[in-house]
Motif scaffolding. Structure first.
Motif, PDB file in Angstrom:
ATOM      1  N   HIS A  87       6.041 -14.540   3.979  1.00 47.47           N
ATOM      2  CA  HIS A  87       5.733 -13.175   4.399  1.00 47.47           C
ATOM      3  C   HIS A  87       6.826 -12.622   5.319  1.00 47.47           C
ATOM      4  O   HIS A  87       7.159 -11.432   5.242  1.00 47.47           O
ATOM      5  N   THR A  88       7.375 -13.465   6.169  1.00 47.60           N
ATOM      6  CA  THR A  88       8.446 -13.001   7.051  1.00 47.60           C
ATOM      7  C   THR A  88       9.702 -12.681   6.252  1.00 47.60           C
ATOM      8  O   THR A  88      10.409 -11.712   6.549  1.00 47.60           O
ATOM      9  N   ALA A  89       9.974 -13.462   5.218  1.00 50.47           N
ATOM     10  CA  ALA A  89      11.177 -13.254   4.410  1.00 50.47           C
ATOM     11  C   ALA A  89      11.162 -11.913   3.686  1.00 50.47           C
ATOM     12  O   ALA A  89      12.220 -11.336   3.426  1.00 50.47           O
ATOM     13  N   ILE A  90       9.981 -11.408   3.358  1.00 54.88           N
ATOM     14  CA  ILE A  90       9.921 -10.155   2.598  1.00 54.88           C
ATOM     15  C   ILE A  90       9.469  -8.978   3.465  1.00 54.88           C
ATOM     16  O   ILE A  90       8.974  -7.971   2.946  1.00 54.88           O
ATOM     17  N   VAL A  91       9.651  -9.077   4.770  1.00 56.39           N
ATOM     18  CA  VAL A  91       9.284  -7.975   5.667  1.00 56.39           C
ATOM     19  C   VAL A  91       9.912  -6.647   5.241  1.00 56.39           C
ATOM     20  O   VAL A  91       9.243  -5.608   5.259  1.00 56.39           O
ATOM     21  N   PRO A  92      11.217  -6.580   4.866  1.00 56.20           N
ATOM     22  CA  PRO A  92      11.780  -5.280   4.455  1.00 56.20           C
ATOM     23  C   PRO A  92      11.021  -4.628   3.304  1.00 56.20           C
ATOM     24  O   PRO A  92      10.730  -3.428   3.336  1.00 56.20           O
ATOM     25  N   LEU A  93      10.673  -5.415   2.277  1.00 54.16           N
ATOM     26  CA  LEU A  93       9.928  -4.867   1.152  1.00 54.16           C
ATOM     27  C   LEU A  93       8.518  -4.470   1.570  1.00 54.16           C
ATOM     28  O   LEU A  93       7.994  -3.426   1.148  1.00 54.16           O
ATOM     29  N   ASP A  94       7.899  -5.274   2.411  1.00 53.16           N
ATOM     30  CA  ASP A  94       6.557  -4.968   2.903  1.00 53.16           C
ATOM     31  C   ASP A  94       6.568  -3.685   3.721  1.00 53.16           C
ATOM     32  O   ASP A  94       5.664  -2.855   3.621  1.00 53.16           O
ATOM     33  N   LEU A  95       7.589  -3.500   4.541  1.00 54.04           N
ATOM     34  CA  LEU A  95       7.719  -2.297   5.361  1.00 54.04           C
ATOM     35  C   LEU A  95       7.811  -1.049   4.486  1.00 54.04           C
ATOM     36  O   LEU A  95       7.117  -0.051   4.712  1.00 54.04           O
TER      37      LEU A  95
END
Length: 330
Positions: free
Chosen positions: A52-60
């Protein structure tokens, strides 16, 4: 999924504690023992926290598309506007609450899933546990996720507020006391019911679809039995099954995810009010981004979780086979 090389778990005798090595510790846990379940929880913590931390940009970008579709009209546009407004560092907004929240969620999600899967199977007995195994996976995962979301809710609320409310706060350290000062504890748990709406169906699909996809892959796709596959081959099956499960997870849980994103951005709103305002079309905004995110996320989570089990040499059952008593009944 993967076996432990055909070797039974080794137990370290109390009289030889001074000779305990890393390998002997890894091999000292029986399936279903407290130590085994704890390590499963730690594996889940690693898999969920890191991915989940690795995909923070996409999640944002996905969250901003949900709460402000007029400004963030597509994935590419969302990234462009975010970098223009916040710089490249803006793509990492919310990483700290994401890491903490999903680490705790992963611990309870995977750890308790193993607990409830074993306990429910014991209650059903071998024949019913096999015949009703899809229902068993669904029940065990739903129960585990209920508790996991209580652990996730505070950090999820902080994450969404940081990512979607400009000028509110840019860090966990700044957002946490401000949210508590303005709304009290309610600020951190007002989204727990929508989280259950989003995460419980998601997790039920994630575990049940994964388990049954693994069975199907070994039965119809992989040209040899699971016991004859190398660990690398078994981990490849894990990744493929995880991605397939992730696509279904994204579709099932996306409407509730849209409600959570908007709800945690606003003050005083309820989940029902947000749902009515978004309408049918609004709850599906950002779905493509979420399919990419959740498909990759789920595949990596299962891969990391299974890799931890391989590294720790934890005993894991093979693909379910019908017990002889069940075959005789047929």
């Amino acid at each position: 999924m993967c076996d432990n090389g055909g070797n039974p778990p080794l137990h370290v005798k109390s009289g030889h504690r001074h000779r305990r090595t890393a390998v002997s510790v890894h091999q000292s846990y029986e399936y279903g023992s407290p130590g085994y379940l704890l390590l499963c929880g730690l594996g889940g913590m690693m898999s969920c926290g890191l991915t989940h931390t690795a995909i923070v940009p996409l999640d944002l970008v996905k969250c901003r598309m949900q709460v402000d579709p007029g400004k963030y009209k597509s994935i590419l546009r969302g990234f462009t506007v975010t970098v223009q407004d916040d710089g490249l560092r803006g793509l990492a907004l919310g990483w700290a609450p994401t890491f903490l929240g999903y680490s705790m969620q992963g611990f309870f999600k995977f750890g308790l899933y193993e607990v409830f899967k074993i306990r429910y199977a014991e209650l059903l007995g071998p024949e019913k546990a096999y015949a009703w195994r899809t229902g068993l996976y669904l029940a065990a995962s739903a129960t585990a996720e209920f508790f996991a979301d209580v652990a996730l809710s505070p950090m999820e609320a902080v994450k969404v507020r940081v990512q979607t409310q400009p000028g509110f706060a840019r860090t966990l350290r700044a957002a946490l006391p401000r949210m508590y000062g303005e709304e009290g504890l309610w600020a951190f748990y007002k989204g727990v019911a929508p989280l259950w709406m989003r995460q419980i169906p998601y997790t039920m699909m994630k575990f049940a679809c994964f388990e049954r996809t693994v069975e199907a892959l070994y039965k119809y796709v992989v040209p040899k039995p699971q016991s004859q596959c190398t660990k690398a081959e078994q981990l490849a099956v894990t990744f493929v099954a995880g991605y397939i499960a992730g696509v279904f997870c994204a579709v099932v849980s996306h409407p509730a995810d849209s409600v959570v994103s908007v709800l945690n951005k606003e003050k005083g709103s309820t989940a029902l009010e947000v749902l009515r305002r978004l309408g049918f079309g609004g709850v599906w905004k950002g779905l493509f981004a979420r399919i990419i995110m959740i498909g990759t996320l789920t595949a990596l989570q299962w891969f990391i979780y299974d890799s931890v089990k391989v590294y720790l040499k934890l005993p894991r059952p093979p693909v379910p086979q019908a017990p002889e008593s069940f075959k005789k009944q047929k």
